[in-house]
Every structure is written in C-alpha cells, then in structure tokens.
Design an enzyme around this catalytic site. Structure first.
Site, PDB file in Angstrom:
ATOM      1  N   ARG A 197      -7.558   0.454  16.699  1.00  0.00           N
ATOM      2  CA  ARG A 197      -7.956   0.692  15.326  1.00  0.00           C
ATOM      3  C   ARG A 197      -8.935  -0.446  15.041  1.00  0.00           C
ATOM      4  O   ARG A 197      -9.963  -0.516  15.707  1.00  0.00           O
ATOM      5  CB  ARG A 197      -6.740   0.740  14.380  1.00  0.00           C
ATOM      6  CG  ARG A 197      -7.060   1.497  13.094  1.00  0.00           C
ATOM      7  CD  ARG A 197      -5.884   1.615  12.135  1.00  0.00           C
ATOM      8  NE  ARG A 197      -5.512   0.345  11.546  1.00  0.00           N
ATOM      9  CZ  ARG A 197      -4.552   0.209  10.618  1.00  0.00           C
ATOM     10  NH1 ARG A 197      -3.877   1.265  10.205  1.00  0.00           N
ATOM     11  NH2 ARG A 197      -4.264  -0.972  10.111  1.00  0.00           N
TER      12      ARG A 197
ATOM     13  N   LYS B 275       0.832  -1.221   0.000  1.00  0.00           N
ATOM     14  CA  LYS B 275       0.000   0.000   0.000  1.00  0.00           C
ATOM     15  C   LYS B 275       0.857   1.258   0.000  1.00  0.00           C
ATOM     16  O   LYS B 275       0.506   2.260  -0.607  1.00  0.00           O
ATOM     17  CB  LYS B 275      -0.940   0.005   1.209  1.00  0.00           C
ATOM     18  CG  LYS B 275      -0.224   0.208   2.537  1.00  0.00           C
ATOM     19  CD  LYS B 275      -1.182   0.212   3.720  1.00  0.00           C
ATOM     20  CE  LYS B 275      -0.404   0.457   5.012  1.00  0.00           C
ATOM     21  NZ  LYS B 275      -1.098  -0.013   6.204  1.00  0.00           N
TER      22      LYS B 275
HETATM   23  C1  LIG Z   1      -0.140  -0.711   6.873  1.00  0.00           C
HETATM   24  C2  LIG Z   1      -0.342  -1.968   7.569  1.00  0.00           C
HETATM   25  C3  LIG Z   1       0.743  -2.812   7.825  1.00  0.00           C
HETATM   26  C4  LIG Z   1       2.168  -2.450   7.492  1.00  0.00           C
HETATM   27  O1  LIG Z   1       2.719  -1.573   8.441  1.00  0.00           O
HETATM   28  P1  LIG Z   1       4.262  -1.147   8.373  1.00  0.00           P
HETATM   29  O2  LIG Z   1       4.450  -0.316   9.584  1.00  0.00           O
HETATM   30  O3  LIG Z   1       4.450  -0.382   7.105  1.00  0.00           O
HETATM   31  O4  LIG Z   1       5.067  -2.389   8.408  1.00  0.00           O
HETATM   32  C5  LIG Z   1       0.477  -4.029   8.436  1.00  0.00           C
HETATM   33  N1  LIG Z   1      -0.778  -4.391   8.775  1.00  0.00           N
HETATM   34  C6  LIG Z   1      -1.838  -3.598   8.552  1.00  0.00           C
HETATM   35  C7  LIG Z   1      -3.194  -4.060   8.959  1.00  0.00           C
HETATM   36  C8  LIG Z   1      -1.659  -2.367   7.952  1.00  0.00           C
HETATM   37  O5  LIG Z   1      -2.723  -1.580   7.750  1.00  0.00           O
END
Ligand SMILES: *Cc1c(COP(=O)(O)O)cnc(C)c1O
Length: 358
Positions: free
Chosen positions: A137, A42
């Site tokens: 969250r 993403k």
């Molecule tokens: C964005 C996201 C991640 C990745 O997080 P990083 O800090 O970039 O490793 C992992 N799990 C979920 C659910 C996310 O939304």
C-alpha cells in the site's frame, strides 16, 4: 460531518465502557514492552464520545485518515495530539498544517508543499515517514530512504519525528520477526547516520498482535496504531479474540417490518435481482421469513452476525430477508447483530443508522 437521520429505524449501540476496557487493556499490554498506542478513530468517523473515551483511557494520540474527523474532534475540545494516518493529498496541505500535528508521509513533493505552508504560518509540522515493507500500500522503498531523508532535512517547516510501516491492509502481508527487525534496524541507521533520534518507530496496526506476543524483544518498535482490536477485541490476521477483551462493544439493532410463513423458493419468471445478479435458491419448503428494516444502503450486510438463531438470506437496498427458523419473530420485534470491521465502518458512516451510546 455526519448528521444522523432523526427517523431512522436502525441503530448501532455503542458501549463506551466496553471500549474503555479494551483500550485500557491494550495500553497496558503493549506498554509492558514499551510500545505506545495511537488510537485510530477513522473507523468511527472521529466520533467525539469515543475519542474522549480513548483519551480517558490514557491514549493521548488520536489517528484518523480524514482531516474532517480531526477537525471535528478538535472542535469538540478533545485534548490529544492528532495524527493524519495517510499521505496528505496536495489539495489538503493547508488544512493539514492547520489541524494536524503529525502526518504520515511518502512523497517528497507533498512534504515540500507542507513545509512551504508551515513556514508561511510560522509552524513546524511533524512527519512520520512510512516505509514500504511488502504489503504494497503506502511507503517509501527502503533503499530510497537515505536520499529521501537527505532531501527532507534541507527543508524548514517540517521535522521528521518517526518512521513507520503498515501491514495486512492491502497485500495481507504479516508483520513478523523479520520485517519488524528490519524496521528497527532502519530506525537505528537513521539515528546513527543523521543523528536523528526517532520519537516514533511505528510498527503497524491491530495485525501486530501475534508478533508482539511471540517477541520477547520488540527492538526499537515503540508505537502501534490500533483501531479494530480496540473496537472489536480481535487481532486482525486470523480475527482471533484477544483474551480479556469485549467483542460486542458495538451492536447493530433493527426492527422487523414483516413476518410471514412463505415458500423458500421464489416463483414466477426469474431475471436479475436488485444488484444485477441472477439469484439461486434452494427449495426448503415453507419457512418463517421476517423482513428487517435495513439493507445494503444502511450497512455492509455480509458483516453482520445475528445474536438469535436465525439466518440472513439476503438484502436489497432497504430490506433484509431473514430465515427466522424456530424463532417466532413478530412485527415490531428488534433483531440484534454483532459486527465485523466492514460492518462497523459502514454503520458508523451511514446517515441512516442512529448512534446510541450506553
Ligand atoms: C487504518 C489504519 C490503521 C489501523 O488499523 P486497525 O487494523 O484498525 O488497527 C493503522 N495504520 C494505518 C496507516 C491505517 O490506515
């Protein structure tokens, strides 16, 4: 789909070899205690070249929060399983069944909709249930997990393949021995109570590094979803560099369009700036002020660190004012910056920043 402006004056240089190195090192490190990695795309808007780099580094699960990005990677022929990183919106349930192998879920109503569509298309959609562990969250409350699973098991068209939790995204809550142990225990409970062996017990993200390093025994945690630590080489609780990783796989580059010796203190009657703030400045006498050809519309300026010994004084939507200090910046010179997570997200998302792969 992001179309990049052809006439852009700013670019992000993406060093695929450095990304591959970071991915490779992290796959090995986490693999040493039996933890597999989902590569989170993403951050880079599902960039196909980066996704391919992940796959070549042995990551065969790519996770993104936008179906649009997943579709783009599929269309580019990336050979991977695709994971939707957040609970599907009801309005995208059809697309989830069409493009996504596994989605993270927290709402029964959504899962029912996914199941109904999957049955209609003669498919089985895989789901990972996200558990709330304090970051507040997404997540099912742990005390409601059993009833939740009982309801899901009544449905055809979906299959629970894992549970997971997320940390340090909203509440800043750290993954630690205690909550990781709890997640492990929940997975064992699900296994015993429902004879449902979970393929994925997904303990978190780039914030899990310290927990991992400090834990000789990671319990049943067998998966992490990593974005930032692959891209920027850091863990995300203190933003410390992970030994052996590159922090400069991405560099933002822009061009100087004005360079003059000017006063440091604005003069005239003072009102609001471009963003409604009343600016305050210190009088440092005359200084060399360079203007670089980017602003808040191109990048999260606060997330940039110049490579040269110069300082960003501020930005409007399209100009960034730099105190050049002792550097003789000239019109046409390029200025280079390293990026933090916010800046990386913004340049990858901006249509005004060219992506250059090296
Ligand atoms: C964005 C996201 C991640 C990745 O997080 P990083 O800090 O970039 O490793 C992992 N799990 C979920 C659910 C996310 O939304």
């Amino acid at each position: 789909m992001i179309e990049t402006a052809v006439l852009a004056t700013s670019r992000v240089e993406i060093n695929l070899a450095k990304i591959a190195h970071n991915a490779d090192q992290l796959v090995r490190l986490y693999g040493s205690k039996g933890i597999g990695i989902m590569g989170v795309t993403k951050t880079v808007c599902g960039d196909a070249k980066i996704a391919k780099t992940f796959v070549d580094s042995g990551i065969n699960m790519l996770a993104d929060s936008k179906i649009e990005n997943i579709k783009k990677m599929r269309d580019a022929g990336i050979a991977s399983q695709f994971v939707l990183l957040k609970s599907p919106a009801l309005s995208e349930a059809e697309a989830v069944i069409q493009y996504v192998d596994i989605s993270l879920n927290t709402e029964l109503f959504v899962i029912k909709k996914l199941a109904e569509i999957a049955v209609g298309k003669d498919k089985i959609h895989q789901i990972i249930l996200m558990i709330e562990m304090g970051d507040l969250r997404e997540g099912i409350l742990p005390e409601q997990l059993i009833v939740f699973i009982e309801e899901v098991l009544k449905l055809s068209g979906v299959i629970i393949v894992g549970i997971g939790a997320n940390f340090a995204c909203f509440g800043g809550v750290k993954p630690n021995e205690k909550n990781m142990h709890y997640l492990s225990e929940l997975s064992r409970m699900v296994d015993v109570k429902f004879s449902l062996p979970l393929l994925y017990v997904s303990g978190g993200n780039s914030a899990n590094y310290n927990w991992f390093m400090d834990s000789p025994n990671v319990g049943s945690i067998n998966n992490l979803r990593l974005g930032e630590s692959i891209y920027l080489g850091r863990e995300t609780l203190d933003r410390k560099v992970i030994p052996g990783l590159f922090t400069d796989a991405f560099i933002f580059v822009s061009e100087v369009i004005e360079s003059k010796i000017k006063p440091s203190l604005p003069y005239g009657e003072i009102g609001q700036d471009a963003f409604g703030n009343l600016p305050k400045f210190q009088d440092l006498g005359l200084m060399r002020r360079a203007i670089a050809s980017f602003g808040h519309q191109d990048v999260l300026v606060e997330g940039l660190t110049p490579e040269l010994d110069v300082a960003i004084l501020g930005s409007s939507s399209d100009h960034t004012i730099i105190n050049a200090r002792r550097v003789d910046l000239k019109v046409g010179d390029e200025v280079r910056f390293s990026l933090n997570y916010g800046a990386l997200l913004s340049v990858m998302t901006s249509v005004y920043v060219t992506k250059k792969y090296i």
